[in-house]
Structure formats: C-alpha cells, structure tokens
Write an enzyme that holds these catalytic residues in place. Structure first.
Site, PDB file in Angstrom:
ATOM      1  N   LYS A 208      49.688  49.744  -8.662  1.00 48.51           N
ATOM      2  CA  LYS A 208      50.749  48.660  -9.603  1.00 48.51           C
ATOM      3  C   LYS A 208      49.894  47.647 -10.043  1.00 48.51           C
ATOM      4  CE  LYS A 208      55.166  48.092  -7.390  1.00 48.51           C
ATOM      5  NZ  LYS A 208      55.962  47.366  -6.369  1.00 48.51           N
TER       6      LYS A 208
ATOM      7  N   ARG B 266      53.953  50.308   1.230  1.00 51.04           N
ATOM      8  CA  ARG B 266      54.823  51.508   0.790  1.00 51.04           C
ATOM      9  C   ARG B 266      53.890  52.264  -0.497  1.00 51.04           C
ATOM     10  NH1 ARG B 266      57.434  52.169  -3.969  1.00 51.04           N
ATOM     11  NH2 ARG B 266      58.725  53.225  -4.044  1.00 51.04           N
TER      12      ARG B 266
HETATM   13  N1  HH2 Z   1      58.394  49.296  -5.813  1.00 52.99           N
HETATM   14  C1  HH2 Z   1      58.920  49.875  -6.525  1.00 52.99           C
HETATM   15  C2  HH2 Z   1      59.888  50.626  -6.092  1.00 52.99           C
HETATM   16  N2  HH2 Z   1      60.832  50.174  -4.825  1.00 52.99           N
HETATM   17  N3  HH2 Z   1      60.758  49.258  -3.170  1.00 52.99           N
HETATM   18  C3  HH2 Z   1      60.163  48.297  -2.569  1.00 52.99           C
HETATM   19  N4  HH2 Z   1      60.644  48.059  -1.130  1.00 52.99           N
HETATM   20  N5  HH2 Z   1      58.961  47.240  -3.033  1.00 52.99           N
HETATM   21  C4  HH2 Z   1      58.811  48.138  -3.774  1.00 52.99           C
HETATM   22  O1  HH2 Z   1      57.235  46.758  -3.647  1.00 52.99           O
HETATM   23  C5  HH2 Z   1      59.160  48.615  -4.907  1.00 52.99           C
HETATM   24  C6  HH2 Z   1      60.016  49.621  -4.277  1.00 52.99           C
HETATM   25  C7  HH2 Z   1      58.134  50.948  -7.816  1.00 52.99           C
HETATM   26  O2  HH2 Z   1      57.231  51.540  -8.013  1.00 52.99           O
HETATM   27  P1  HH2 Z   1      57.255  53.076  -7.452  1.00 52.99           P
HETATM   28  O3  HH2 Z   1      58.057  53.920  -6.859  1.00 52.99           O
HETATM   29  O4  HH2 Z   1      56.224  53.753  -7.522  1.00 52.99           O
HETATM   30  O5  HH2 Z   1      57.278  53.606  -9.470  1.00 52.99           O
HETATM   31  P2  HH2 Z   1      59.212  53.556  -9.760  1.00 52.99           P
HETATM   32  O6  HH2 Z   1      59.909  52.823 -10.072  1.00 52.99           O
HETATM   33  O7  HH2 Z   1      58.363  53.554 -11.590  1.00 52.99           O
HETATM   34  O8  HH2 Z   1      59.892  54.768  -9.824  1.00 52.99           O
END
Ligand code: HH2
Length: 257
Positions: A203, A238
C-alpha cells in the site's frame, strides 16, 4: 490470507488474473506458498476506483469460486465485497466467509452473513473508495476506529453472524499519520478480544515510509508492517506475496517461541 484480485484495475495485481484460468493458476501459487485463506475480489477499492455493478463483479468472481470448489482447493475462501447480493451469490458458490471493506455498514450484509452462517471480516473505512482520501479526519484515530469496529462487531454478533474478525483498514480514509497511529495502537484493537486482520500489502503507506513508488517493489516494507502487526497480536495478514510473508512469519514465530 492471499490476495486474488479478479479485476482489470487493482493497484498492484490488476489485470493479471482476469481470466478464470489465470486466477486459478494464481490461487494454486498462493496455496503452494502457504496461504490458508484466499481472498477473492472482483472490484478494486483503491482510492478513486470506480464502483462496478454487482453483475460485473459476479461475472468476474463466480467462475473462480466454482473452479476453486471443483478443484477441491484445501483452503478457506473469502469473498472481498461490500455488496450483499454479491456476498450471497459467492457464499452459494462455495465461499466460506465475507470480507467487507465497508465494515458491515449495510444491514442487508449482516443478514446475508447471519443467514448463511458465514463469518465476516469487518474492516474500517471512512467514507467510500471514491472520496476517502480527499480529507480523512479523526480527532483520535485509534480510539474512533477501534470503537467503531467494536460496535459493528457487537451488532453483527447480536444479529446472528457466527464470528467476526476486525481490520483497521490501512489506507481506507486515513493519512499516513493516521495509519501509523493505528499500527502503533494495534494492541488495543487486539485487546477487544476479536481476532484481528491486517492488510498493508504494497500500500501507499510503504511508499510514504520507504519512498518506493512502484507497488510491486514494496514487499520488503509490507513484510515489516505485517511483522509489526504479528508482534502486536494480529491473527492474520492479507498479502500479495505469500511466500515472503510465510518465511518471515516462520522466523518471527521461532524467535517468539
Ligand atoms: N485492502 C484492500 C482490499 N480489501 N480487505 C481487508 N479486510 N483489508 C484490507 O486492508 C483490504 C481489503 C485493497 O487492496 P487490494 O485488494 O490489493 O487492491 P484493490 O482494492 O485495488 O483491488
């Protein structure tokens, strides 16, 4: 928890696993690397992301959930969605738990989880992905975020959701200073007595702390943040890079024990 984004636009792995075949190959890699939960998402929630329709989200994730089920992949599968209709369909297609970045804000989501007997991840977000990074504001971020999570957990359990994990929502309506305060205060969230999930993988916080502008180059900083979380008692992390975290956590656990 290994991240499996079936999206064209996620900030790190967007577009890489958009076909069910590519997603299932990535799922196998995550499991081989040591993931015990796969978090399957069909909509990016990065700052400024455009929301997608439930049908679009389902069109992306259902073939993957069905593929995981028919392959008998030996892990728990969570569905990363804030839409109750998507969660309901995903649970019918074999997902075991719901990961809701909006913290079960929608009472219908609570009902869906309770009815299916599905555990939920309750993540904290101030605002919506479209607006959350414009002007995040707290007078005391850890106190406010943890109290909100506690209230959401109590509401969910009272409504029949079998169990919850709490997640401070790193980067979701938070400045770097807010994120740091939440990370420094994690032990207070753990002390509420619920298992805690931490998601800081690749992030912007790693960019802010370490100056790395390329998301895929942020695994070392992500590992550092997640080990810090482990030290404060978080139950699950995660992550995109499962093998790097599995190795780091094994070494950390050996030292702890
Ligand atoms: N962060 C993201 C998405 N879902 N769920 C939880 N529980 N905690 C988090 O910190 C979290 C989450 C964002 O990251 P990512 O899925 O890698 O990216 P994107 O939202 O661009 O798909």
């Amino acid at each position: 928890m290994g991240i499996l984004n079936v999206t064209p636009d996620s900030f790190s792995d967007g577009g890489r696993h958009l076909s069910a075949e590519a997603a299932l190959t990535q799922a196998a890699m995550l499991v081989k690397g040591g993931a015990t939960v796969l978090d399957v998402g069909g909509e990016s929630t990065r700052p400024g992301a455009e929301p997608v329709a439930a049908e679009t989200e389902l069109g992306r994730i259902l073939p993957v959930l069905e593929g995981l089920r028919s392959a008998g992949v030996p892990v728990l599968v969570s569905v990363d969605t804030y839409k109750p209709e998507v969660a309901a369909a995903a649970l019918r297609a074999g997902a075991h738990l719901v990961n809701d970045v909006s913290g079960l804000r929608d009472p219908e989501m609570v009902r869906v989880c309770a009815e299916a007997g599905a555990p939920a991840v309750v993540m904290h977000m101030q605002g919506t992905p479209q607006t959350m990074q414009r002007a995040p504001h707290y007078s005391d971020a850890p106190r406010e975020v943890f109290a909100e999570l506690q209230r959401a957990a109590e509401r969910a359990l009272a409504a029949g959701v079998p169990s919850v994990m709490l997640d401070p929502g790193i980067g979701f309506g938070k400045t770097a200073a807010h994120n740091l305060a939440l990370l420094r205060g994690l032990a207070d969230l753990v002390a509420l007595g619920y298992p805690v999930l931490l998601g800081a993988s690749r992030k912007g916080l790693v960019r802010e702390l370490a100056g790395e502008s390329v998301a895929d180059e942020r695994d070392p900083g992500s590992v550092a943040l997640h080990l810090w979380g482990a030290q404060q008692g978080v139950a699950m992390v995660r992550v995109h890079n499962v093998p790097a975290h599995a190795q780091a956590l094994k070494v950390w656990a050996a030292l702890r024990d």
